[in-house]
Scaffold this motif. Structure first.
Motif, short mmCIF file in Angstrom:
data_model
loop_
_atom_site.label_atom_id
_atom_site.label_comp_id
_atom_site.label_asym_id
_atom_site.label_seq_id
_atom_site.Cartn_x
_atom_site.Cartn_y
_atom_site.Cartn_z
N MET A 61 -7.03 -5.28 -6.18
CA MET A 61 -6.18 -5.19 -7.88
C MET A 61 -7.07 -5.91 -8.75
O MET A 61 -7.97 -7.06 -8.17
N THR A 62 -6.84 -6.01 -10.19
CA THR A 62 -7.54 -6.94 -11.13
C THR A 62 -6.71 -7.16 -11.81
O THR A 62 -5.63 -7.91 -12.31
N SER B 195 -3.64 -5.75 -11.95
CA SER B 195 -2.67 -4.41 -12.02
C SER B 195 -3.55 -3.39 -11.01
O SER B 195 -4.64 -3.83 -10.76
N ILE B 196 -3.53 -2.18 -11.32
CA ILE B 196 -4.05 -1.48 -10.33
C ILE B 196 -3.97 0.28 -11.09
O ILE B 196 -2.76 0.39 -11.18
N ARG C 184 0.60 -1.20 -0.64
CA ARG C 184 0.33 -0.02 -0.14
C ARG C 184 0.86 1.25 -0.15
O ARG C 184 0.15 2.13 -0.81
N LYS C 185 1.89 1.21 0.54
CA LYS C 185 2.80 2.90 0.90
C LYS C 185 3.43 2.94 -0.43
O LYS C 185 4.13 3.88 -1.01
N TRP D 217 -6.77 4.18 -7.67
CA TRP D 217 -6.29 3.40 -6.38
C TRP D 217 -6.70 5.36 -5.37
O TRP D 217 -7.13 4.89 -4.09
N LYS D 218 -6.86 6.43 -6.27
CA LYS D 218 -7.86 7.30 -5.23
C LYS D 218 -9.03 7.22 -4.81
O LYS D 218 -9.39 7.74 -3.92
N ILE D 219 -9.67 6.91 -5.79
CA ILE D 219 -11.04 5.99 -4.94
C ILE D 219 -10.94 5.51 -3.99
O ILE D 219 -11.65 6.08 -2.99
N ARG D 220 -10.30 4.00 -3.62
CA ARG D 220 -9.45 3.26 -1.98
C ARG D 220 -9.10 4.29 -1.54
O ARG D 220 -9.23 4.10 -0.25
N SER D 221 -8.16 5.51 -1.95
CA SER D 221 -7.67 5.89 -0.48
C SER D 221 -8.09 6.90 0.29
O SER D 221 -9.18 7.24 -0.72
#
Lengths: 182, 182, 182, 182, 182, 182
Positions: B149-150, B172-173, B114-115, B178-182
């Motif tokens: 991730m897909t 992949s992501i 994640r980092k 990523w923005k939606i998830r963060s």
């Protein structure tokens, strides 16, 4: 991103390519004061020049020959500190640094130098660290003096600054001295 | 020494030459479990081999082409994570990682990935990050799945492991995801 | 001059420096159609740029890392096909190609790909060859489908084309599959 | 694989890494006869040495500085021929060659030299090609003489062969002469 | 500064960077006469070009592959002489030279060549030294003839001079011949 | 062969590859006395090691970064003197030297240093030359003192000698001082 944490607000961040823009802006902001003692200010005319500096310092890092870090205060670059070169045969290095004029007098540099001395003696197992500053550069000389480093002598006409030479005061600290002090 | 802090006990430390001894010891301790999915275990026979790996990853770092970090828990190396290569033209990279068998199941790898995703999308401004894991490597595949991730497909006979090929699940992501998830 | 003969009229000629002028002219003639799916058209503005491409592909060839050939029909260059890179550890490579718009629909590309697959599996002893094409690039995708290659998945936002990303369909063929088919 | 076709049975194949084993075997088979006039036989002790030779000749090729090809008869390597170096400033090169003793007297070398002269003058636009052979090497000297090349002189003690020097007969042909003859 | 002394007034000084300005001036002064037989005069347009030549000849020297010296008369540069390349395998080299038109006819070149032949045979232990001069360049050909070197032949269309080719007379001397003469 | 003449019997000869054997023999002959103050004696075990040193000093010379010369007395090598590195930005260099024990006390070194100082200030246009010698190395320190150089300070634990560190006395001379003295 890759940093050595000094305290909650201060860190030394390894310079990477994406720092070029911010670092150039900081140097431009302190151009007048930096130019008094640093020889490379006039040739640093754009973020592209700063990027070249960062690239060459990354090569230095990957060759295990020292590194350059940004001094970061509350997330903003306020100066640069690093080891110029590491002499592995004689286990010694020398430290160089500068600070934006807006952040002088807050003890940032003393803390930063102390942290890198710790790194040099503890992680890198070096035996000697040198700091050189122009004779008349009182702010810069105050750092090694505050840290109890030894003034070993004066290197005459040691550095060319645009249109004149300056003499350097040469300070050093040995690993035994550092251990006593820590 | 140069680290990305994840939480109070966990950090990602850029691998440097003086880490070779410790890293080699960790790899040796988990040799059996690592060898199941990593192709380079048999050729890593001494701290000198590990040093060569660290040197090549420092060259990768200085070329702005990715990097390798040690996953450090309470000051001890417990694994490695890094970007294999950065494709700047297409703004993408791929992530690889392994963990010492003694530290599995504690969530270290999910936090580390994640980092680095954050680093890839935020600092490096990349658009796509890929993770590949052998089809039967459930522990490794659990990470991209946990992060949403897909799964894009299966790359057949993608990697040679000592005496047989393995198929890779490709995840992949994208930056928008990523923005939606963060 | 150095060629792989496909049939009486068709051959794959290793690109050499003296081909730069002709190759550039062919690319310019198909600029509109090539630009739809190839990312390097806009930066190929002169025979000198094409010469640089040829030089770098000759370095690739001499490093045993793939090569680029001109598809030559009745002595004239009508396209390019080659291996992007060879992964010797995992014994795999990937194929890329383009054809002048004036020579589409004549089966040249299918024959050329078939010949290079034969070279990859027979001479180079590789185990896997991959072909990637943009999802909407039907002409390019028709080749691996006609050859019975397996669609392994879709690599999302895999390539930057001037002002947008495209997704790639990923096809592969393994040596066992090739042997059955030949 | 990449070849210049001479006739139905004879071709000049650009040497590639996977030819090392076969080429070494051919050289070993003719060791006695080759050693009489070639200086590099004793240091070519294994297929690995032959591989090094092939690699350096591929670098030469990719630098547009000449190349080495295998003379292939009915699919088997029977000799080597190539340009040692290309002097682009003066538009000249020199040719070297050897043939397995089992295939002498069949006209292979004359055909091969003729083909490469054509390549030098037609494709590479050179103006002069030189062939040097030891004074007493009648088989080698027969080639330029059969092709009507001019004997320009004798280069004394020109080459060291294990334990003695040999004098070289120097032949050349100019582009105008070639055009008349073709 | 680093010189081979020939007699009280004449020496051969290894060319160094700080000689660029003086050497360029000498070449400019003899431009007309030098251009008749030397191919590099037109591309030597400034002291910077001469500096590049000096740098490349220093690389040649440090690679033990020959060197270039200034012929110095009473402290002034009057010409250049050097070994183009050393073939260590065959223990041979070739000599090249030119003299400012103001110092012709004084025997400087004969003395300089004699000194370097001595160096080649005595210090470097070479076996053969070659001198080439254009057929019609009588002044240059007079040197090897005066020293009793052997005319081995004529290399036809050997050098491109701006707009035409010239034939070269090829002279050589062997170590045994030199020993008899000295 | 390429030399700076000091007087009728003494010269500084640029070290070349063919000097390796003689230089190694001289160093071996003075091994005991040299080892007291020079760090590289133990790793110089054969003429091959000495050849490596000569090669690296030739690279230094060709990079315009200093050079190493043999001190030659009546045709025999008796010591070595050279500039370690040239800092062109600050126009400074440092001098190092050693003498065979059999030739001490004859004034050779003082003459040699004087000659190279002249070269540094006159030919190379440098502004500062430094000499460093271990505090207790009286013979070495006598040279800068005899030449009136200034003792600037003591660099503590500056050099590792096999099993201990030594402090260095640092001397310098500036161009103005040299002009007065000459």
């Amino acid at each position: 991103m890759f940093s050595i944490q000094i305290d909650e607000q201060l860190q030394l961040k390894l310079l990477q390519e994406y720092d070029a823009e911010e670092l150039f802006t900081v140097m431009k902001g302190s151009k007048e004061s930096l130019r008094e003692w640093l020889p490379f200010i006039d040739s640093n005319e754009s973020a592209e020049d700063t990027l070249q500096f960062i690239r060459s310092s990354l090569k230095q890092f990957s060759a295990n020959d020292g590194f350059q870090t940004a001094i970061v205060y509350k997330g903003k670059i306020v100066g640069v500190i690093g080891f110029h070169h590491i002499n592995w045969q004689n286990k010694s290095t020398s430290l160089g640094y500068w600070l934006s004029k807006d952040y002088e007098g807050l003890g940032f540099m003393t803390k930063s130098v102390r942290k890198l001395l710790d790194h040099a003696f503890h992680n890198l197992k070096l035996k000697r660290v040198e700091i050189r500053a122009a004779i008349a550069n009182n702010k810069s000389r105050a750092i090694p003096e505050r840290l109890g480093m030894t003034l070993e002598g004066v290197s005459r006409q040691s550095e060319w600054l645009y249109d004149h030479f300056v003499d350097h005061a040469v300070y050093s600290i040995l690993v035994e001295e550092w251990k006593i002090r820590s």
